[in-house]
Design a protein around this motif. Structure first.
Motif, PDB file in Angstrom:
ATOM      1  N   PRO A  97      -3.188 -15.966 -56.176  1.00  0.00           N
ATOM      2  CA  PRO A  97      -2.028 -15.332 -55.552  1.00  0.00           C
ATOM      3  C   PRO A  97      -2.461 -14.099 -54.771  1.00  0.00           C
ATOM      4  N   PRO A  98      -1.569 -13.486 -53.996  1.00  0.00           N
ATOM      5  CA  PRO A  98      -1.935 -12.298 -53.228  1.00  0.00           C
ATOM      6  C   PRO A  98      -2.609 -11.239 -54.097  1.00  0.00           C
ATOM      7  N   GLY A  99      -3.762 -10.760 -53.637  1.00  0.00           N
ATOM      8  CA  GLY A  99      -4.507  -9.736 -54.358  1.00  0.00           C
ATOM      9  C   GLY A  99      -5.405 -10.284 -55.449  1.00  0.00           C
ATOM     10  N   GLY A 100      -5.520 -11.612 -55.554  1.00  0.00           N
ATOM     11  CA  GLY A 100      -6.300 -12.199 -56.638  1.00  0.00           C
ATOM     12  C   GLY A 100      -7.735 -12.509 -56.291  1.00  0.00           C
ATOM     13  N   GLN A 101      -8.226 -11.983 -55.169  1.00  0.00           N
ATOM     14  CA  GLN A 101      -9.606 -12.264 -54.783  1.00  0.00           C
ATOM     15  C   GLN A 101     -10.586 -11.459 -55.634  1.00  0.00           C
ATOM     16  N   GLY A 102     -11.849 -11.877 -55.580  1.00  0.00           N
ATOM     17  CA  GLY A 102     -12.905 -11.119 -56.243  1.00  0.00           C
ATOM     18  C   GLY A 102     -13.333 -11.726 -57.560  1.00  0.00           C
ATOM     19  N   PRO A 103     -14.594 -11.429 -57.958  1.00  0.00           N
ATOM     20  CA  PRO A 103     -15.146 -12.043 -59.175  1.00  0.00           C
ATOM     21  C   PRO A 103     -14.438 -11.640 -60.462  1.00  0.00           C
ATOM     22  N   GLU A 104     -13.982 -10.405 -60.554  1.00  0.00           N
ATOM     23  CA  GLU A 104     -13.321  -9.997 -61.795  1.00  0.00           C
ATOM     24  C   GLU A 104     -12.007 -10.735 -61.984  1.00  0.00           C
ATOM     25  N   ALA A 105     -11.250 -10.884 -60.903  1.00  0.00           N
ATOM     26  CA  ALA A 105      -9.996 -11.635 -60.994  1.00  0.00           C
ATOM     27  C   ALA A 105     -10.268 -13.096 -61.337  1.00  0.00           C
ATOM     28  N   LEU A 126     -16.438 -21.848 -53.496  1.00  0.00           N
ATOM     29  CA  LEU A 126     -15.052 -21.656 -53.929  1.00  0.00           C
ATOM     30  C   LEU A 126     -14.615 -20.202 -53.821  1.00  0.00           C
ATOM     31  N   SER A 127     -15.564 -19.284 -53.711  1.00  0.00           N
ATOM     32  CA  SER A 127     -15.220 -17.872 -53.628  1.00  0.00           C
ATOM     33  C   SER A 127     -14.919 -17.486 -52.183  1.00  0.00           C
ATOM     34  N   SER A 128     -14.180 -16.396 -52.000  1.00  0.00           N
ATOM     35  CA  SER A 128     -13.827 -15.902 -50.668  1.00  0.00           C
ATOM     36  C   SER A 128     -13.272 -14.496 -50.825  1.00  0.00           C
ATOM     37  N   PRO A 129     -13.516 -13.625 -49.844  1.00  0.00           N
ATOM     38  CA  PRO A 129     -12.927 -12.286 -49.909  1.00  0.00           C
ATOM     39  C   PRO A 129     -11.462 -12.247 -49.497  1.00  0.00           C
ATOM     40  N   ALA A 130     -10.909 -13.390 -49.071  1.00  0.00           N
ATOM     41  CA  ALA A 130      -9.517 -13.405 -48.617  1.00  0.00           C
ATOM     42  C   ALA A 130      -8.580 -13.026 -49.762  1.00  0.00           C
ATOM     43  N   PRO A 131      -7.519 -12.273 -49.474  1.00  0.00           N
ATOM     44  CA  PRO A 131      -6.618 -11.834 -50.541  1.00  0.00           C
ATOM     45  C   PRO A 131      -5.688 -12.902 -51.087  1.00  0.00           C
TER      46      PRO A 131
END
Length: 337
Positions: A97-105, A126-131
């Motif tokens: 969801p919005p703001g869920g990017q990043g390895p910790e999330a 599967l990873s991406s910096p997109a929010p």
């Protein structure tokens, strides 16, 4: 999938808004740039940019992310809960969801689903910096299913939205490895596909394949063709078969185990000499209502098109044919040259 001992689809998916639902690797890692199913639910079709046909991801002006639907196993699936577990993992890693990017999330989403959070470190493509991101599972196919271990090839399309609202379409095929456990199978590792860059130029045959509306390729398979990594014998067979059928391909090269699952024998897929088909003329191979005559006829047509190794849900007479639990959900065509 590949060859005689390999073991057993489907479509549709979830954004992580829906993620709150929900490999001892015997076959070696999966194929990447260096060789190392079912029917979609009848729901709203994704809107927005089309997934790329390989090379640079497709990008459009700001728009909404498409609406996608949760994947579900088919009644004909072998061990459907194993496929569901693999799909849940890929959905948790590839959509948020919005703001869920990043390895910790990503780690938090995995932990919430009962997975090892450390699997987020293997997210790769599967990873991406997109929010924000949504993901559609085109097919979940077995790369192998044994008594205690499994490989599930989760074929995906994905859309990500940047801060400025621009939507980019991409996709991958993820080889998810699992081992038997109670109450649910445990995901032990995963291998996201990495087809490599597009070739400087394409053969006329490869260009025809990419343009043929009767040959439906998911993103990773499309990138394999664009990379020049698929042997002409496979492309020729696809063209021949498409003269009489609409063909939904699940796997060509990247994303498939390097060895025939459960053996030390090299698979034909990483060498660009095999194709797996999960749907024929709009009918999924694993669906019990799909006419047997359609699947058997396609298998025989594959052998006539040059395949020396034809696997599927039915054992046909002849040295070229084989069947096992892995191939309940697709038709495999392997080629020697």
């Amino acid at each position: 999938m590949n060859d005689r001992y390999a073991m057993s689809r489907r479509a549709v998916l979830l954004g992580v808004a829906a993620v709150a639902t929900s490999c001892s690797s015997s076959g070696g890692r999966s194929a990447t740039s260096t060789p190392t199913s079912g029917t979609p639910a009848a729901t709203t079709a994704p809107t927005g940019p089309a997934p790329p046909s390989g090379g640079t991801p497709a990008t459009t002006t700001p728009s909404a992310l498409p609406t996608v639907t949760a994947w579900a196993p088919d009644p004909g699936d072998v061990q459907p809960q194993v496929k569901q577990r693999a799909v849940t993992l890929v959905s948790a890693l590839g959509a948020w969801p919005p703001g869920g990017q990043g390895p910790e999330a990503a780690r938090a989403r995995l932990a919430a689903q009962g997975f090892d959070p450390g699997l987020a470190d293997r997210a790769g493509s599967l990873s991406s910096p997109a929010p924000e991101a949504v993901l559609e599972v085109v097919d979940a196919q077995y790369g192998g299913i044994l008594d205690d271990t499994a490989s599930v090839l989760v074929v995906c399309r994905r859309w990500t939205r940047a801060e400025d609202g621009t939507v980019t379409a991409d996709g991958s095929t993820v080889d998810v490895r699992l081992s038997r456990a109670t109450p649910v199978w445990t995901v032990t590792t995963l291998y996201p596909s990495d087809p490599g860059p597009a070739a400087a130029s394409l053969s006329a045959q490869a260009s025809r394949i990419l343009a043929d509306s009767r040959i439906i390729l998911p993103p990773a398979a499309t990138a394999d063709v664009r990379a020049g990594a698929v042997h002409a014998s496979v492309l020729t067979a696809l063209e021949t078969l498409a003269a009489d059928h609409t063909i939904d391909v699940s796997v060509l090269r990247s994303g498939h185990p390097i060895n025939v699952f459960g053996t030390n024998r090299p698979s034909d897929h990483p060498r660009g000499r095999a194709v797996d088909v999960w749907r024929i003329d709009g009918r999924s191979v694993v669906d019990p209502t799909t006419p047997r005559a359609l699947v058997e006829g396609f298998m025989r047509a594959g052998a006539a098109a040059g395949s020396y190794n034809v696997g599927g849900p039915y054992q046909l007479s002849g040295a070229a044919f084989f069947s096992d639990p892995t191939h309940r959900d697709h038709v495999h065509l392997g080629f020697t040259t």
